[in-house]
Scaffold this active site. Structure first.
Site, PDB file in Angstrom:
ATOM      1  N   GLN A 291      10.476  31.391 102.394  1.00  0.00           N
ATOM      2  CA  GLN A 291      11.859  31.839 102.822  1.00  0.00           C
ATOM      3  C   GLN A 291      12.842  30.514 102.599  1.00  0.00           C
ATOM      4  O   GLN A 291      14.155  30.710 102.210  1.00  0.00           O
ATOM      5  CB  GLN A 291      11.998  32.318 104.271  1.00  0.00           C
ATOM      6  CG  GLN A 291      13.230  32.933 104.581  1.00  0.00           C
ATOM      7  CD  GLN A 291      13.272  33.565 105.836  1.00  0.00           C
ATOM      8  OE1 GLN A 291      13.256  32.861 106.997  1.00  0.00           O
ATOM      9  NE2 GLN A 291      13.377  34.728 106.264  1.00  0.00           N
TER      10      GLN A 291
ATOM     11  N   SER B  42      44.891   9.963  87.827  1.00  0.00           N
ATOM     12  CA  SER B  42      45.311  11.105  88.506  1.00  0.00           C
ATOM     13  C   SER B  42      46.956  11.013  88.418  1.00  0.00           C
ATOM     14  O   SER B  42      47.629  12.179  88.390  1.00  0.00           O
ATOM     15  CB  SER B  42      44.805  10.925  90.007  1.00  0.00           C
ATOM     16  OG  SER B  42      43.513  11.333  90.084  1.00  0.00           O
TER      17      SER B  42
ATOM     18  N   GLU C 161      40.156  15.993  83.832  1.00  0.00           N
ATOM     19  CA  GLU C 161      41.193  17.329  83.844  1.00  0.00           C
ATOM     20  C   GLU C 161      41.374  17.435  85.406  1.00  0.00           C
ATOM     21  O   GLU C 161      41.945  18.497  85.576  1.00  0.00           O
ATOM     22  CB  GLU C 161      40.658  18.426  83.071  1.00  0.00           C
ATOM     23  CG  GLU C 161      40.395  17.994  81.617  1.00  0.00           C
ATOM     24  CD  GLU C 161      40.351  19.443  80.608  1.00  0.00           C
ATOM     25  OE1 GLU C 161      40.916  20.320  80.705  1.00  0.00           O
ATOM     26  OE2 GLU C 161      39.671  19.082  79.713  1.00  0.00           O
TER      27      GLU C 161
ATOM     28  N   GLY D 216      43.581  23.929  80.099  1.00  0.00           N
ATOM     29  CA  GLY D 216      42.234  23.180  80.087  1.00  0.00           C
ATOM     30  C   GLY D 216      41.131  23.344  81.224  1.00  0.00           C
ATOM     31  O   GLY D 216      39.901  23.168  80.985  1.00  0.00           O
ATOM     32  N   ARG D 217      41.855  23.489  82.160  1.00  0.00           N
ATOM     33  CA  ARG D 217      41.062  23.410  83.598  1.00  0.00           C
ATOM     34  C   ARG D 217      40.043  24.727  83.520  1.00  0.00           C
ATOM     35  O   ARG D 217      39.191  24.697  84.132  1.00  0.00           O
ATOM     36  CB  ARG D 217      41.761  23.265  84.677  1.00  0.00           C
ATOM     37  CG  ARG D 217      42.637  22.008  84.864  1.00  0.00           C
ATOM     38  CD  ARG D 217      43.496  21.718  85.913  1.00  0.00           C
ATOM     39  NE  ARG D 217      43.821  20.227  85.749  1.00  0.00           N
ATOM     40  CZ  ARG D 217      45.388  19.954  86.017  1.00  0.00           C
ATOM     41  NH1 ARG D 217      46.474  20.904  86.386  1.00  0.00           N
ATOM     42  NH2 ARG D 217      45.463  18.714  85.899  1.00  0.00           N
TER      43      ARG D 217
ATOM     44  N   ARG E 198       5.563  28.062  90.164  1.00  0.00           N
ATOM     45  CA  ARG E 198       5.127  27.070  90.798  1.00  0.00           C
ATOM     46  C   ARG E 198       4.409  27.822  92.209  1.00  0.00           C
ATOM     47  O   ARG E 198       5.059  28.411  92.932  1.00  0.00           O
ATOM     48  CB  ARG E 198       6.033  26.136  91.374  1.00  0.00           C
ATOM     49  CG  ARG E 198       5.673  25.189  92.339  1.00  0.00           C
ATOM     50  CD  ARG E 198       4.946  24.118  91.646  1.00  0.00           C
ATOM     51  NE  ARG E 198       4.409  22.810  92.651  1.00  0.00           N
ATOM     52  CZ  ARG E 198       3.605  21.933  92.462  1.00  0.00           C
ATOM     53  NH1 ARG E 198       2.770  21.847  91.478  1.00  0.00           N
ATOM     54  NH2 ARG E 198       3.578  20.951  93.220  1.00  0.00           N
TER      55      ARG E 198
ATOM     56  N   SER F  66      38.988  16.839  92.087  1.00  0.00           N
ATOM     57  CA  SER F  66      39.175  17.970  92.997  1.00  0.00           C
ATOM     58  C   SER F  66      40.162  17.699  93.981  1.00  0.00           C
ATOM     59  O   SER F  66      40.904  18.704  94.401  1.00  0.00           O
ATOM     60  CB  SER F  66      37.782  18.045  93.898  1.00  0.00           C
ATOM     61  OG  SER F  66      36.708  18.426  93.038  1.00  0.00           O
ATOM     62  N   GLU F  67      40.688  16.494  94.155  1.00  0.00           N
ATOM     63  CA  GLU F  67      41.692  16.143  95.168  1.00  0.00           C
ATOM     64  C   GLU F  67      42.926  16.789  94.473  1.00  0.00           C
ATOM     65  O   GLU F  67      43.806  17.097  95.065  1.00  0.00           O
ATOM     66  CB  GLU F  67      41.957  14.515  95.312  1.00  0.00           C
ATOM     67  CG  GLU F  67      40.686  14.030  96.375  1.00  0.00           C
ATOM     68  CD  GLU F  67      39.287  14.099  95.495  1.00  0.00           C
ATOM     69  OE1 GLU F  67      39.294  14.049  94.152  1.00  0.00           O
ATOM     70  OE2 GLU F  67      38.259  14.109  96.097  1.00  0.00           O
TER      71      GLU F  67
HETATM   72  N1  CAA Z   1      53.647  23.094  84.172  1.00  0.00           N
HETATM   73  C1  CAA Z   1      55.057  22.665  83.548  1.00  0.00           C
HETATM   74  N2  CAA Z   1      55.734  21.653  84.270  1.00  0.00           N
HETATM   75  C2  CAA Z   1      55.060  20.880  85.018  1.00  0.00           C
HETATM   76  C3  CAA Z   1      53.670  21.259  85.726  1.00  0.00           C
HETATM   77  C4  CAA Z   1      53.208  22.381  84.773  1.00  0.00           C
HETATM   78  N3  CAA Z   1      51.863  22.601  85.223  1.00  0.00           N
HETATM   79  N4  CAA Z   1      53.556  20.370  86.650  1.00  0.00           N
HETATM   80  C5  CAA Z   1      54.187  19.628  86.644  1.00  0.00           C
HETATM   81  N5  CAA Z   1      55.285  19.752  85.842  1.00  0.00           N
HETATM   82  C6  CAA Z   1      56.749  19.330  85.799  1.00  0.00           C
HETATM   83  C7  CAA Z   1      57.519  19.308  87.048  1.00  0.00           C
HETATM   84  O1  CAA Z   1      58.304  20.600  87.281  1.00  0.00           O
HETATM   85  C8  CAA Z   1      58.395  18.088  86.903  1.00  0.00           C
HETATM   86  O2  CAA Z   1      59.475  18.392  86.070  1.00  0.00           O
HETATM   87  P1  CAA Z   1      61.157  18.502  86.865  1.00  0.00           P
HETATM   88  O3  CAA Z   1      61.127  17.056  87.213  1.00  0.00           O
HETATM   89  O4  CAA Z   1      61.801  18.845  85.641  1.00  0.00           O
HETATM   90  O5  CAA Z   1      61.092  19.417  87.955  1.00  0.00           O
HETATM   91  C9  CAA Z   1      57.678  17.284  86.212  1.00  0.00           C
HETATM   92  O6  CAA Z   1      56.692  17.785  85.524  1.00  0.00           O
HETATM   93  C10 CAA Z   1      56.867  16.151  87.003  1.00  0.00           C
HETATM   94  O7  CAA Z   1      56.035  16.711  88.046  1.00  0.00           O
HETATM   95  P2  CAA Z   1      55.489  16.280  89.396  1.00  0.00           P
HETATM   96  O8  CAA Z   1      56.697  15.659  90.236  1.00  0.00           O
HETATM   97  O9  CAA Z   1      54.964  17.446  90.096  1.00  0.00           O
HETATM   98  O10 CAA Z   1      54.703  15.318  88.895  1.00  0.00           O
HETATM   99  P3  CAA Z   1      53.590  14.132  89.813  1.00  0.00           P
HETATM  100  O11 CAA Z   1      53.834  12.892  89.154  1.00  0.00           O
HETATM  101  O12 CAA Z   1      53.671  14.465  91.189  1.00  0.00           O
HETATM  102  O13 CAA Z   1      52.285  14.762  89.209  1.00  0.00           O
HETATM  103  C11 CAA Z   1      50.035  15.912  88.972  1.00  0.00           C
HETATM  104  C12 CAA Z   1      51.819  15.998  89.207  1.00  0.00           C
HETATM  105  C13 CAA Z   1      49.686  17.332  89.364  1.00  0.00           C
HETATM  106  C14 CAA Z   1      49.238  15.132  90.195  1.00  0.00           C
HETATM  107  C15 CAA Z   1      49.736  15.336  87.695  1.00  0.00           C
HETATM  108  O14 CAA Z   1      50.115  13.926  87.404  1.00  0.00           O
HETATM  109  C16 CAA Z   1      48.681  15.765  87.277  1.00  0.00           C
HETATM  110  O15 CAA Z   1      47.963  16.750  86.689  1.00  0.00           O
HETATM  111  N6  CAA Z   1      47.613  14.618  87.292  1.00  0.00           N
HETATM  112  C17 CAA Z   1      45.922  14.745  86.811  1.00  0.00           C
HETATM  113  C18 CAA Z   1      45.888  14.344  85.351  1.00  0.00           C
HETATM  114  C19 CAA Z   1      44.754  14.843  84.837  1.00  0.00           C
HETATM  115  O16 CAA Z   1      44.447  16.227  84.838  1.00  0.00           O
HETATM  116  N7  CAA Z   1      44.209  14.216  83.825  1.00  0.00           N
HETATM  117  C20 CAA Z   1      43.236  14.550  82.908  1.00  0.00           C
HETATM  118  C21 CAA Z   1      43.197  13.801  81.776  1.00  0.00           C
HETATM  119  S1  CAA Z   1      42.881  14.817  80.493  1.00  0.00           S
HETATM  120  C22 CAA Z   1      41.181  14.711  80.321  1.00  0.00           C
HETATM  121  O17 CAA Z   1      40.337  14.622  81.433  1.00  0.00           O
HETATM  122  C23 CAA Z   1      40.678  15.569  79.105  1.00  0.00           C
HETATM  123  C24 CAA Z   1      39.021  15.292  78.978  1.00  0.00           C
HETATM  124  O18 CAA Z   1      38.979  14.086  78.072  1.00  0.00           O
HETATM  125  C25 CAA Z   1      37.994  15.879  79.299  1.00  0.00           C
END
Ligand code: CAA
Length: 382
Positions: free
Chosen positions: A279, A132, A363, A242-243, A268, A366-367
């Protein structure tokens, strides 16, 4: 406002439905049990254009919109969620990312074969200690002049054992935090790339999930995507799209389980009548149909926003959050409607229940979706 699909969209949906029922349904229980997905099926999906749906035709893709993609994802997920995640990662995380942010050379070399399904892609962000909290990357990419030296471990990587093209996030400048991260295109057969064993998973067991270790892997500088330090933003933007794919997968799992439960309930008999006349079952079916339709509208809304080139991150998180919760709930209800039959593999719904769980985790859990949604709404509120 128009809720009716165009003829083209209806044709795409039908093509995916026919493919799923004719090619994926036979063998889906065996693939789940023994954890494999034949190359031949990937080939067939690729021949139908499902591996590069949103890639422009000049780069070997089908040149379709996001709505087409979610329609196909829903139909394929109704039958085989493992096939769907393989398709989703290739389409929305790998192909889309390279098309959007890659150089012309990267597109010619990697996007073309990926979009045609001649090879597959994987997205390597998660680590043993960075799920996360995605910016807490421990994988390092040391700048060595005309190449980077990649070291570290990635976890739970979809397609890891079958992909040729890896998009790898790694930290180049630890002192810069998320601004020090880069994304690299790495070929899976390069020296120093080591695949872990296939994970023995609860669900989506047909899909290939592994850890990947990098030991002094030399990555040419031209394989970095975007400017130095763009890697985290690349990952976040790519995941927004992706989401939508995972939301469509969750929707398909829910709808597939509902269709099976509806059919079963009309066949069934208990207490002298089909159970659909009780119901207790009718109310379950009504709630399932209603929530699934609501999830479908959210998925289509997110796809539409993306197709209009409008900011869609809020809607992709809403769609993923809601559809994945509906998938988990609806598959449990489907098992309940099936009674004892629901608990055995032949009736499919127990697999769907196991498959549904991952849509609340990968990806972004939920949290994390709730965190993103609340950030958007609070920002809009000012
Ligand atoms: N678009 C563009 N830039 C973004 C962005 C977005 N959607 N989200 C964040 N940023 C930028 C921010 O603007 C910030 O930039 P600046 O410092 O220049 O302002 C920088 O990125 C850091 O952002 P945050 O401070 O918001 O970052 P954070 O550390 O608080 O994390 C988070 C944000 C949303 C929790 C992120 O870490 C996240 O999405 N976590 C979940 C990760 C995830 O989805 N993993 C999935 C793995 S892949 C997978 O599952 C594929 C598979 O195999 C099926």
């Amino acid at each position: 406002m128009d809720f009716v699909l165009s003829e083209e969209h209806q044709m795409i949906r039908k093509a995916a439905k026919d493919f799923a029922e004719q090619e994926l349904l036979p063998g889906v229980i065996d693939r789940d049990e023994h954890q494999y997905f034949p190359e031949e099926l990937i080939r067939k999906m690729a021949d139908l254009g499902f591996m590069g749906m949103m890639v422009r035709t000049e780069y070997g893709g089908a040149g379709l919109d996001t709505l087409s993609y979610v329609l196909a994802m829903e139909e394929i997920s109704k039958v085989d969620a493992s096939a769907a995640v393989c398709m989703s990662v290739n389409n929305s995380l790998v192909c889309w990312g390279i098309q959007e942010y890659g150089t012309e050379e990267q597109k010619q070399r990697y996007l073309n074969p990926l979009a045609k399904g001649a090879c597959l892609g994987a997205f390597l962000l998660s680590e043993p200690e960075a799920g996360s909290d995605a910016s807490a990357q421990h994988t390092t990419a040391q700048d060595c002049g005309d190449y980077y030296l990649l070291n570290g471990v990635k976890n739970w990587i979809t397609n890891a054992g079958i992909a040729k093209v890896f998009l790898v996030m790694a930290q180049t400048h630890p002192e810069r935090g998320s601004h020090g991260i880069n994304t690299f295109i790495v070929e899976s057969d390069w020296p120093g790339v080591i695949l872990g064993p296939k994970e023995n998973k609860m669900g989506i067991r047909g899909s290939d999930t592994r850890s990947v270790t990098f030991q002094d892997v030399k990555v040419p500088k031209e394989n970095r995507i975007g400017e130095d330090g763009f890697g985290f933003k690349f990952a976040m933007r790519t995941l927004e799209g992706g989401r939508i794919g995972i939301a469509a997968q969750a929707l398909g799992i829910a709808a597939g389980a509902y269709e099976r439960a509806l059919h079963y309930a009309t066949q069934r008999k208990a207490f002298g009548v089909p159970i659909a006349q009780h119901q207790a079952i009718q109310f379950k079916l009504a709630d399932m149909a209603t929530r699934i339709e609501a999830a479908r509208r959210l998925v289509w809304k997110a796809a539409w926003e993306k197709d209009q080139n409008r900011p869609f991150g809020l809607y992709s998180s809403m769609a993923k959050l809601y559809a994945s919760e509906v998938a988990m709930w609806a598959t449990i209800e489907a098992v309940q409607i099936h009674g004892g039959y629901g608990y055995v593999k032949e009736y499919h719904v127990e697999r769907m229940m196991r498959d549904a769980k991952i849509t609340q985790i990968y990806e972004g859990t939920s949290e994390i979706q709730r965190l993103i949604i609340s950030r958007h709404i609070l920002q809009q509120h000012g």
